[in-house]
Scaffold this motif. Structure first.
Motif, PDB file in Angstrom:
ATOM      1  N   ILE A 273     -23.358 -17.924  36.748  1.00  0.00           N
ATOM      2  CA  ILE A 273     -22.427 -18.862  37.379  1.00  0.00           C
ATOM      3  C   ILE A 273     -21.695 -19.676  36.322  1.00  0.00           C
ATOM      4  O   ILE A 273     -20.470 -19.847  36.388  1.00  0.00           O
ATOM      5  N   MET A 274     -22.421 -20.168  35.338  1.00  0.00           N
ATOM      6  CA  MET A 274     -21.782 -20.992  34.315  1.00  0.00           C
ATOM      7  C   MET A 274     -20.920 -20.146  33.376  1.00  0.00           C
ATOM      8  O   MET A 274     -19.896 -20.628  32.868  1.00  0.00           O
ATOM      9  N   MET A 275     -21.298 -18.889  33.155  1.00  0.00           N
ATOM     10  CA  MET A 275     -20.467 -18.020  32.323  1.00  0.00           C
ATOM     11  C   MET A 275     -19.123 -17.776  32.999  1.00  0.00           C
ATOM     12  O   MET A 275     -18.070 -17.831  32.350  1.00  0.00           O
ATOM     13  N   GLY A 326     -25.031 -20.142  29.289  1.00  0.00           N
ATOM     14  CA  GLY A 326     -23.975 -19.424  29.986  1.00  0.00           C
ATOM     15  C   GLY A 326     -22.599 -19.936  29.634  1.00  0.00           C
ATOM     16  O   GLY A 326     -21.666 -19.157  29.399  1.00  0.00           O
ATOM     17  N   PHE A 327     -22.454 -21.261  29.564  1.00  0.00           N
ATOM     18  CA  PHE A 327     -21.162 -21.836  29.185  1.00  0.00           C
ATOM     19  C   PHE A 327     -20.843 -21.522  27.731  1.00  0.00           C
ATOM     20  O   PHE A 327     -19.689 -21.251  27.383  1.00  0.00           O
ATOM     21  N   GLY A 328     -21.866 -21.536  26.877  1.00  0.00           N
ATOM     22  CA  GLY A 328     -21.650 -21.235  25.466  1.00  0.00           C
ATOM     23  C   GLY A 328     -21.194 -19.801  25.241  1.00  0.00           C
ATOM     24  O   GLY A 328     -20.293 -19.535  24.441  1.00  0.00           O
ATOM     25  N   VAL A 329     -21.782 -18.864  25.950  1.00  0.00           N
ATOM     26  CA  VAL A 329     -21.445 -17.445  25.790  1.00  0.00           C
ATOM     27  C   VAL A 329     -20.070 -17.125  26.369  1.00  0.00           C
ATOM     28  O   VAL A 329     -19.372 -16.232  25.873  1.00  0.00           O
ATOM     29  N   SER A 330     -19.643 -17.858  27.386  1.00  0.00           N
ATOM     30  CA  SER A 330     -18.524 -17.470  28.245  1.00  0.00           C
ATOM     31  C   SER A 330     -17.222 -17.139  27.521  1.00  0.00           C
ATOM     32  O   SER A 330     -16.567 -16.145  27.848  1.00  0.00           O
ATOM     33  N   THR A 331     -16.821 -17.931  26.549  1.00  0.00           N
ATOM     34  CA  THR A 331     -15.470 -17.784  26.005  1.00  0.00           C
ATOM     35  C   THR A 331     -15.409 -17.091  24.645  1.00  0.00           C
ATOM     36  O   THR A 331     -14.312 -16.810  24.152  1.00  0.00           O
ATOM     37  N   ILE A 332     -16.544 -16.803  24.035  1.00  0.00           N
ATOM     38  CA  ILE A 332     -16.512 -16.295  22.663  1.00  0.00           C
ATOM     39  C   ILE A 332     -15.805 -14.948  22.565  1.00  0.00           C
ATOM     40  O   ILE A 332     -14.877 -14.770  21.753  1.00  0.00           O
ATOM     41  N   ILE A 333     -16.207 -13.960  23.363  1.00  0.00           N
ATOM     42  CA  ILE A 333     -15.603 -12.632  23.287  1.00  0.00           C
ATOM     43  C   ILE A 333     -14.114 -12.677  23.636  1.00  0.00           C
ATOM     44  O   ILE A 333     -13.290 -12.097  22.902  1.00  0.00           O
ATOM     45  N   PRO A 334     -13.689 -13.342  24.731  1.00  0.00           N
ATOM     46  CA  PRO A 334     -12.244 -13.447  24.989  1.00  0.00           C
ATOM     47  C   PRO A 334     -11.482 -14.088  23.841  1.00  0.00           C
ATOM     48  O   PRO A 334     -10.369 -13.662  23.510  1.00  0.00           O
ATOM     49  N   LEU A 335     -12.061 -15.108  23.204  1.00  0.00           N
ATOM     50  CA  LEU A 335     -11.383 -15.774  22.093  1.00  0.00           C
ATOM     51  C   LEU A 335     -11.293 -14.863  20.873  1.00  0.00           C
ATOM     52  O   LEU A 335     -10.313 -14.913  20.115  1.00  0.00           O
ATOM     53  N   LEU A 336     -12.293 -14.012  20.661  1.00  0.00           N
ATOM     54  CA  LEU A 336     -12.237 -13.051  19.557  1.00  0.00           C
ATOM     55  C   LEU A 336     -11.113 -12.045  19.789  1.00  0.00           C
ATOM     56  O   LEU A 336     -10.349 -11.725  18.871  1.00  0.00           O
ATOM     57  N   TYR A 337     -11.007 -11.532  21.002  1.00  0.00           N
ATOM     58  CA  TYR A 337      -9.925 -10.596  21.326  1.00  0.00           C
ATOM     59  C   TYR A 337      -8.567 -11.278  21.187  1.00  0.00           C
ATOM     60  O   TYR A 337      -7.595 -10.670  20.722  1.00  0.00           O
ATOM     61  N   SER A 338      -8.491 -12.529  21.610  1.00  0.00           N
ATOM     62  CA  SER A 338      -7.250 -13.286  21.490  1.00  0.00           C
ATOM     63  C   SER A 338      -6.861 -13.451  20.025  1.00  0.00           C
ATOM     64  O   SER A 338      -5.683 -13.339  19.663  1.00  0.00           O
TER      65      SER A 338
END
Length: 405
Positions: A273-275, A326-338
Protein backbone atom coordinates in the motif's frame (compact mmCIF):
# COMPACT_ATOMS: atom_id res chain seq x y z
CA UNK A 1 -5.72 -23.04 -44.46
CA UNK A 2 -2.68 -23.20 -42.17
CA UNK A 3 -0.49 -21.53 -44.81
CA UNK A 4 -2.99 -18.72 -45.19
CA UNK A 5 -3.06 -18.12 -41.43
CA UNK A 6 0.75 -18.08 -41.23
CA UNK A 7 0.95 -15.68 -44.16
CA UNK A 8 -1.59 -13.41 -42.48
CA UNK A 9 0.42 -13.42 -39.24
CA UNK A 10 3.61 -12.58 -41.15
CA UNK A 11 1.88 -9.60 -42.79
CA UNK A 12 0.68 -8.34 -39.39
CA UNK A 13 4.11 -8.72 -37.74
CA UNK A 14 5.87 -7.05 -40.68
CA UNK A 15 3.42 -4.16 -40.49
CA UNK A 16 3.92 -3.77 -36.74
CA UNK A 17 7.72 -3.83 -37.03
CA UNK A 18 7.88 -1.27 -39.81
CA UNK A 19 9.69 1.84 -38.56
CA UNK A 20 8.36 5.37 -38.79
CA UNK A 21 10.27 8.63 -38.84
CA UNK A 22 7.54 10.63 -37.09
CA UNK A 23 8.51 10.53 -33.43
CA UNK A 24 5.58 12.50 -32.03
CA UNK A 25 2.20 11.83 -33.66
CA UNK A 26 -0.59 14.38 -33.57
CA UNK A 27 -2.02 13.36 -30.21
CA UNK A 28 -2.19 15.40 -27.02
CA UNK A 29 0.25 14.82 -24.19
CA UNK A 30 -2.63 13.62 -22.02
CA UNK A 31 -3.65 11.00 -24.60
CA UNK A 32 -0.07 9.75 -24.76
CA UNK A 33 0.23 9.63 -20.98
CA UNK A 34 -3.05 7.73 -20.63
CA UNK A 35 -1.94 5.24 -23.29
CA UNK A 36 1.39 4.56 -21.57
CA UNK A 37 -0.44 4.21 -18.24
CA UNK A 38 -2.83 1.69 -19.79
CA UNK A 39 0.09 -0.47 -20.91
CA UNK A 40 1.65 -0.32 -17.43
CA UNK A 41 -1.73 -1.37 -16.03
CA UNK A 42 -2.12 -4.18 -18.57
CA UNK A 43 1.28 -5.64 -17.74
CA UNK A 44 0.64 -5.36 -14.00
CA UNK A 45 -2.77 -7.05 -14.06
CA UNK A 46 -1.46 -9.94 -16.18
CA UNK A 47 1.32 -10.62 -13.67
CA UNK A 48 -0.99 -10.26 -10.67
CA UNK A 49 -3.55 -12.59 -12.26
CA UNK A 50 -0.94 -15.33 -12.55
CA UNK A 51 0.29 -14.74 -9.00
CA UNK A 52 -3.25 -14.93 -7.58
CA UNK A 53 -3.76 -18.46 -8.95
CA UNK A 54 -0.41 -20.00 -7.95
CA UNK A 55 -2.00 -21.95 -5.05
CA UNK A 56 -4.64 -23.45 -7.38
CA UNK A 57 -2.05 -24.45 -9.97
CA UNK A 58 0.18 -25.91 -7.24
CA UNK A 59 -2.71 -28.05 -6.02
CA UNK A 60 -3.77 -29.12 -9.52
CA UNK A 61 -0.24 -30.30 -10.37
CA UNK A 62 0.31 -31.90 -6.91
CA UNK A 63 3.51 -29.91 -6.35
CA UNK A 64 5.47 -29.77 -3.11
CA UNK A 65 6.82 -26.44 -1.84
CA UNK A 66 10.31 -27.34 -3.02
CA UNK A 67 9.10 -28.40 -6.47
CA UNK A 68 7.05 -25.23 -6.86
CA UNK A 69 10.00 -23.09 -5.79
CA UNK A 70 12.18 -24.71 -8.44
CA UNK A 71 9.54 -24.41 -11.17
CA UNK A 72 8.93 -20.73 -10.36
CA UNK A 73 12.53 -20.00 -11.40
CA UNK A 74 11.38 -20.44 -15.00
CA UNK A 75 9.85 -16.95 -15.00
CA UNK A 76 12.86 -14.92 -13.79
CA UNK A 77 15.20 -17.01 -15.94
CA UNK A 78 13.07 -16.15 -18.97
CA UNK A 79 13.25 -12.48 -18.02
CA UNK A 80 16.97 -12.52 -17.42
CA UNK A 81 18.09 -14.32 -20.59
CA UNK A 82 16.04 -11.88 -22.69
CA UNK A 83 17.62 -8.76 -21.25
CA UNK A 84 20.55 -8.58 -23.73
CA UNK A 85 18.05 -8.74 -26.60
CA UNK A 86 15.15 -6.61 -25.35
CA UNK A 87 17.00 -3.29 -25.34
CA UNK A 88 18.34 -3.92 -28.83
CA UNK A 89 14.92 -4.94 -30.13
CA UNK A 90 13.46 -1.68 -28.78
CA UNK A 91 16.33 0.27 -30.37
CA UNK A 92 15.99 -1.49 -33.71
CA UNK A 93 12.20 -1.49 -34.11
CA UNK A 94 11.01 1.15 -31.65
CA UNK A 95 9.34 0.68 -28.27
CA UNK A 96 5.83 1.18 -29.71
CA UNK A 97 6.20 -1.60 -32.26
CA UNK A 98 7.79 -4.01 -29.80
CA UNK A 99 5.28 -3.26 -27.04
CA UNK A 100 2.12 -3.84 -29.04
CA UNK A 101 3.40 -7.25 -30.17
CA UNK A 102 4.98 -8.26 -26.84
CA UNK A 103 1.79 -7.54 -24.86
CA UNK A 104 -0.14 -9.97 -27.10
CA UNK A 105 2.45 -12.70 -26.54
CA UNK A 106 2.39 -11.89 -22.81
CA UNK A 107 -1.36 -12.56 -22.80
CA UNK A 108 -0.95 -15.78 -24.81
CA UNK A 109 1.71 -16.97 -22.36
CA UNK A 110 -0.68 -16.21 -19.48
CA UNK A 111 -3.44 -18.25 -21.12
CA UNK A 112 -1.03 -21.13 -21.75
CA UNK A 113 -0.27 -21.30 -18.02
CA UNK A 114 -3.93 -22.08 -17.43
CA UNK A 115 -3.69 -25.07 -19.78
CA UNK A 116 -0.75 -26.87 -18.14
CA UNK A 117 -1.23 -30.46 -17.00
CA UNK A 118 2.37 -31.33 -16.10
CA UNK A 119 5.21 -29.57 -14.22
CA UNK A 120 7.50 -29.42 -17.28
CA UNK A 121 4.75 -27.62 -19.20
CA UNK A 122 4.50 -25.04 -16.42
CA UNK A 123 8.26 -24.43 -16.61
CA UNK A 124 8.07 -23.76 -20.36
CA UNK A 125 5.02 -21.52 -20.02
CA UNK A 126 6.61 -19.50 -17.22
CA UNK A 127 9.78 -19.15 -19.27
CA UNK A 128 7.69 -17.75 -22.17
CA UNK A 129 5.83 -15.53 -19.69
CA UNK A 130 9.18 -14.18 -18.47
CA UNK A 131 10.53 -13.59 -21.99
CA UNK A 132 7.46 -11.68 -23.20
CA UNK A 133 7.19 -9.88 -19.84
CA UNK A 134 10.72 -8.56 -20.13
CA UNK A 135 10.10 -7.31 -23.67
CA UNK A 136 7.02 -5.50 -22.35
CA UNK A 137 8.95 -4.12 -19.37
CA UNK A 138 11.80 -2.58 -21.36
CA UNK A 139 9.57 -1.17 -24.09
CA UNK A 140 6.94 0.28 -21.72
CA UNK A 141 9.62 1.93 -19.56
CA UNK A 142 11.19 3.37 -22.72
CA UNK A 143 7.76 4.78 -23.54
CA UNK A 144 7.59 6.20 -20.01
CA UNK A 145 10.98 7.87 -20.30
CA UNK A 146 10.05 9.49 -23.63
CA UNK A 147 6.64 10.58 -22.33
CA UNK A 148 8.39 12.23 -19.40
CA UNK A 149 10.70 14.06 -21.82
CA UNK A 150 7.62 15.22 -23.73
CA UNK A 151 6.07 16.59 -20.53
CA UNK A 152 9.31 18.21 -19.40
CA UNK A 153 8.71 17.21 -15.78
CA UNK A 154 8.78 14.09 -13.59
CA UNK A 155 5.92 11.67 -14.30
CA UNK A 156 7.76 8.32 -14.27
CA UNK A 157 6.79 7.36 -10.72
CA UNK A 158 3.10 7.72 -11.53
CA UNK A 159 3.45 5.09 -14.27
CA UNK A 160 4.91 2.64 -11.77
CA UNK A 161 2.12 3.60 -9.38
CA UNK A 162 -0.35 2.45 -12.04
CA UNK A 163 1.51 -0.88 -12.19
CA UNK A 164 1.17 -1.25 -8.41
CA UNK A 165 -2.54 -0.41 -8.63
CA UNK A 166 -2.90 -3.10 -11.29
CA UNK A 167 -1.34 -5.52 -8.80
CA UNK A 168 -4.13 -4.83 -6.29
CA UNK A 169 -6.74 -5.04 -9.04
CA UNK A 170 -5.36 -8.36 -10.26
CA UNK A 171 -5.33 -9.81 -6.75
CA UNK A 172 -8.95 -8.75 -6.13
CA UNK A 173 -9.97 -10.08 -9.54
CA UNK A 174 -8.34 -13.39 -8.67
CA UNK A 175 -10.39 -13.61 -5.47
CA UNK A 176 -13.56 -12.89 -7.43
CA UNK A 177 -12.74 -15.54 -10.04
CA UNK A 178 -12.10 -18.12 -7.33
CA UNK A 179 -15.37 -17.21 -5.61
CA UNK A 180 -17.14 -17.73 -8.94
CA UNK A 181 -15.33 -21.09 -9.16
CA UNK A 182 -13.74 -20.27 -12.52
CA UNK A 183 -10.65 -22.27 -13.47
CA UNK A 184 -7.30 -20.52 -13.96
CA UNK A 185 -7.70 -21.02 -17.72
CA UNK A 186 -11.09 -19.28 -17.75
CA UNK A 187 -9.78 -16.55 -15.48
CA UNK A 188 -6.70 -15.94 -17.64
CA UNK A 189 -8.76 -15.92 -20.86
CA UNK A 190 -11.02 -13.18 -19.47
CA UNK A 191 -8.09 -11.04 -18.32
CA UNK A 192 -6.13 -11.61 -21.54
CA UNK A 193 -9.12 -10.68 -23.70
CA UNK A 194 -9.60 -7.40 -21.84
CA UNK A 195 -5.88 -6.60 -21.97
CA UNK A 196 -5.62 -7.31 -25.71
CA UNK A 197 -8.66 -5.11 -26.43
CA UNK A 198 -7.29 -2.25 -24.31
CA UNK A 199 -3.77 -2.51 -25.71
CA UNK A 200 -4.86 -2.60 -29.34
CA UNK A 201 -7.15 0.41 -28.84
CA UNK A 202 -4.57 2.54 -27.02
CA UNK A 203 -1.53 1.43 -29.08
CA UNK A 204 -2.13 4.19 -31.63
CA UNK A 205 -1.48 6.83 -28.95
CA UNK A 206 1.97 5.50 -28.04
CA UNK A 207 5.08 7.47 -28.94
CA UNK A 208 7.19 6.46 -31.93
CA UNK A 209 10.58 6.39 -30.21
CA UNK A 210 13.82 6.74 -32.22
CA UNK A 211 15.14 3.62 -33.95
CA UNK A 212 18.62 2.67 -35.11
CA UNK A 213 19.80 -0.50 -36.81
CA UNK A 214 23.47 0.25 -36.14
CA UNK A 215 22.95 1.04 -32.44
CA UNK A 216 21.13 -2.27 -31.97
CA UNK A 217 24.03 -4.33 -33.32
CA UNK A 218 25.54 -6.95 -31.00
CA UNK A 219 28.97 -5.90 -32.26
CA UNK A 220 28.65 -2.89 -29.94
CA UNK A 221 28.09 -4.93 -26.77
CA UNK A 222 30.42 -3.96 -23.91
CA UNK A 223 30.49 -4.33 -20.17
CA UNK A 224 28.47 -1.65 -18.34
CA UNK A 225 30.53 1.14 -16.86
CA UNK A 226 30.24 4.69 -15.62
CA UNK A 227 26.74 6.01 -14.97
CA UNK A 228 24.92 2.86 -16.10
CA UNK A 229 26.99 0.67 -13.76
CA UNK A 230 26.42 3.04 -10.84
CA UNK A 231 22.67 3.19 -11.42
CA UNK A 232 22.57 -0.59 -11.94
CA UNK A 233 24.20 -1.24 -8.56
CA UNK A 234 21.73 1.10 -6.86
CA UNK A 235 18.94 -0.76 -8.63
CA UNK A 236 20.47 -4.04 -7.41
CA UNK A 237 20.26 -2.85 -3.79
CA UNK A 238 16.69 -1.57 -4.20
CA UNK A 239 15.33 -4.66 -5.95
CA UNK A 240 17.05 -6.90 -3.39
CA UNK A 241 14.98 -5.12 -0.74
CA UNK A 242 11.83 -5.29 -2.85
CA UNK A 243 12.25 -8.99 -3.66
CA UNK A 244 12.80 -9.85 -0.01
CA UNK A 245 9.69 -7.98 1.03
CA UNK A 246 7.65 -9.83 -1.59
CA UNK A 247 8.92 -13.27 -0.59
CA UNK A 248 9.74 -13.01 3.12
CA UNK A 249 7.48 -10.38 4.73
CA UNK A 250 4.77 -12.95 5.50
CA UNK A 251 7.31 -15.38 6.94
CA UNK A 252 8.77 -12.59 9.10
CA UNK A 253 5.35 -11.69 10.51
CA UNK A 254 4.54 -15.32 11.19
CA UNK A 255 7.85 -16.52 12.68
CA UNK A 256 9.34 -13.38 14.26
CA UNK A 257 6.39 -11.06 14.95
CA UNK A 258 4.24 -14.09 15.87
CA UNK A 259 1.20 -12.69 14.05
CA UNK A 260 -1.83 -14.95 13.91
CA UNK A 261 -4.36 -15.76 11.20
CA UNK A 262 -4.95 -13.04 8.62
CA UNK A 263 -2.55 -10.72 10.48
CA UNK A 264 0.32 -12.65 8.88
CA UNK A 265 -0.32 -10.81 5.61
CA UNK A 266 -0.40 -7.39 7.31
CA UNK A 267 3.30 -6.76 6.70
CA UNK A 268 3.08 -7.46 2.96
CA UNK A 269 -0.14 -5.45 2.62
CA UNK A 270 1.29 -2.43 4.45
CA UNK A 271 4.45 -2.55 2.31
CA UNK A 272 2.47 -2.73 -0.95
CA UNK A 273 0.00 0.00 0.00
CA UNK A 274 2.74 2.45 0.91
CA UNK A 275 4.80 1.54 -2.17
CA UNK A 276 1.83 2.35 -4.42
CA UNK A 277 1.14 5.57 -2.52
CA UNK A 278 4.78 6.64 -2.74
CA UNK A 279 4.81 6.16 -6.49
CA UNK A 280 1.81 8.44 -7.01
CA UNK A 281 3.32 11.27 -4.93
CA UNK A 282 6.93 10.61 -5.90
CA UNK A 283 6.94 12.81 -9.01
CA UNK A 284 5.84 15.89 -7.06
CA UNK A 285 8.43 15.21 -4.37
CA UNK A 286 11.19 14.69 -6.97
CA UNK A 287 10.34 18.05 -8.56
CA UNK A 288 10.44 19.77 -5.19
CA UNK A 289 13.52 18.15 -3.67
CA UNK A 290 15.48 16.82 -6.73
CA UNK A 291 15.92 13.22 -7.82
CA UNK A 292 19.24 12.76 -6.02
CA UNK A 293 17.82 13.97 -2.70
CA UNK A 294 14.80 11.70 -3.14
CA UNK A 295 16.95 8.61 -3.68
CA UNK A 296 19.17 9.54 -0.72
CA UNK A 297 16.16 9.95 1.56
CA UNK A 298 14.59 6.76 0.21
CA UNK A 299 17.70 4.76 1.13
CA UNK A 300 17.59 6.17 4.67
CA UNK A 301 13.88 5.28 4.92
CA UNK A 302 14.59 1.68 3.89
CA UNK A 303 17.32 1.45 6.54
CA UNK A 304 15.25 3.13 9.27
CA UNK A 305 12.05 1.21 8.58
CA UNK A 306 13.76 -2.16 8.40
CA UNK A 307 15.80 -1.58 11.57
CA UNK A 308 12.65 -0.42 13.38
CA UNK A 309 10.91 -3.68 12.42
CA UNK A 310 13.98 -5.74 13.38
CA UNK A 311 14.70 -4.12 16.75
CA UNK A 312 11.00 -3.92 17.74
CA UNK A 313 9.46 -7.09 16.28
CA UNK A 314 5.91 -6.50 17.46
CA UNK A 315 2.76 -6.27 15.38
CA UNK A 316 2.29 -2.49 15.44
CA UNK A 317 5.95 -1.50 15.29
CA UNK A 318 6.80 -4.02 12.56
CA UNK A 319 3.82 -2.82 10.50
CA UNK A 320 4.99 0.79 10.86
CA UNK A 321 8.50 -0.28 9.85
CA UNK A 322 7.23 -2.06 6.73
CA UNK A 323 5.15 0.99 5.81
CA UNK A 324 8.31 3.11 5.92
CA UNK A 325 10.24 0.55 3.85
CA UNK A 326 7.45 0.54 1.26
CA UNK A 327 7.64 4.30 0.87
CA UNK A 328 11.43 4.14 0.68
CA UNK A 329 11.43 1.51 -2.08
CA UNK A 330 8.61 3.12 -4.08
CA UNK A 331 10.38 5.79 -6.14
CA UNK A 332 13.95 4.55 -6.54
CA UNK A 333 13.56 2.44 -9.71
CA UNK A 334 11.35 5.04 -11.51
CA UNK A 335 13.87 7.75 -10.61
CA UNK A 336 16.74 5.63 -11.97
CA UNK A 337 14.91 5.16 -15.27
CA UNK A 338 14.14 8.88 -15.33
CA UNK A 339 17.85 9.64 -14.85
CA UNK A 340 18.72 7.33 -17.75
CA UNK A 341 16.21 9.17 -19.94
CA UNK A 342 17.75 12.57 -19.17
CA UNK A 343 21.41 11.51 -19.37
CA UNK A 344 23.60 12.08 -22.42
CA UNK A 345 24.72 8.52 -23.15
CA UNK A 346 26.57 6.78 -25.98
CA UNK A 347 23.87 4.09 -26.21
CA UNK A 348 20.14 4.33 -26.93
CA UNK A 349 17.61 4.76 -24.14
CA UNK A 350 16.25 1.26 -24.73
CA UNK A 351 19.66 -0.35 -24.31
CA UNK A 352 20.49 1.91 -21.34
CA UNK A 353 17.24 1.00 -19.55
CA UNK A 354 17.83 -2.70 -20.30
CA UNK A 355 21.37 -2.44 -18.87
CA UNK A 356 20.26 -0.82 -15.61
CA UNK A 357 17.32 -3.23 -15.40
CA UNK A 358 19.58 -6.26 -15.95
CA UNK A 359 21.97 -5.37 -13.13
CA UNK A 360 19.11 -4.41 -10.84
CA UNK A 361 17.17 -7.57 -11.59
CA UNK A 362 20.09 -9.66 -10.32
CA UNK A 363 19.22 -8.24 -6.90
CA UNK A 364 15.62 -9.33 -7.31
CA UNK A 365 16.87 -12.85 -8.07
CA UNK A 366 19.65 -13.05 -5.48
CA UNK A 367 18.11 -11.11 -2.58
CA UNK A 368 15.45 -13.63 -1.44
CA UNK A 369 17.80 -16.68 -1.47
CA UNK A 370 20.40 -14.60 0.39
CA UNK A 371 17.83 -13.87 3.09
CA UNK A 372 17.18 -17.59 3.40
CA UNK A 373 20.87 -18.49 3.74
CA UNK A 374 21.54 -15.82 6.37
CA UNK A 375 18.36 -16.77 8.23
CA UNK A 376 19.49 -20.39 8.31
CA UNK A 377 22.84 -19.36 9.81
CA UNK A 378 21.89 -16.53 12.15
CA UNK A 379 18.12 -16.06 12.20
CA UNK A 380 15.56 -14.11 10.18
CA UNK A 381 16.03 -10.86 12.11
CA UNK A 382 19.72 -10.71 11.23
CA UNK A 383 18.97 -11.41 7.58
CA UNK A 384 16.49 -8.52 7.49
CA UNK A 385 19.15 -6.34 9.10
CA UNK A 386 21.34 -7.09 6.07
CA UNK A 387 18.62 -5.67 3.83
CA UNK A 388 18.52 -2.56 6.03
CA UNK A 389 22.18 -1.89 5.29
CA UNK A 390 21.54 -2.26 1.56
CA UNK A 391 19.17 0.68 1.97
CA UNK A 392 21.92 2.67 3.63
CA UNK A 393 24.21 1.69 0.77
CA UNK A 394 21.75 3.26 -1.69
CA UNK A 395 22.11 6.63 0.03
CA UNK A 396 25.90 6.41 -0.05
CA UNK A 397 26.09 5.27 -3.68
CA UNK A 398 23.73 7.91 -5.07
CA UNK A 399 25.82 10.67 -3.48
CA UNK A 400 28.71 9.55 -5.74
CA UNK A 401 26.66 9.89 -8.94
CA UNK A 402 27.46 13.28 -10.46
CA UNK A 403 25.07 13.04 -13.42
CA UNK A 404 21.89 12.98 -11.32
CA UNK A 405 20.38 16.27 -10.18
Amino acid sequence: MTAAILNYLCVIITHFLSTDTTLFPGYSKLQIRIAVSVFFFCQGICFASWASRIPDIKTALHLSEAALGTILLGLPIGQFVTMPFSGRAVTRFGSKNVLRIAIVFYCLALISIGLVTAPWQLVLCLFAFGVSGNMCNISVNTQGVNAEALYGRAIMSSFHGVWSTAGFTGALTGLLMMKLQLSPFQHFCIVASIVILLSQFFAKYLLLTPTSKAAASFKRISMPHGLLLQLGIIGFCCLSCEGCMFDWSGVYFKDVVKAEGSMVSLGYASFMIMMATGRFVGDKLAEKFSRKKMVQVSGVLIFSGMMFAVLLPYLITATIGFLVVGFGVSTIIPLLYSTVGKANLEVSKGIAIATVSSIGFLGFLMGPPLIGYIAQLAGLQYSFMTIAFLGLGISVLISKVKEIE
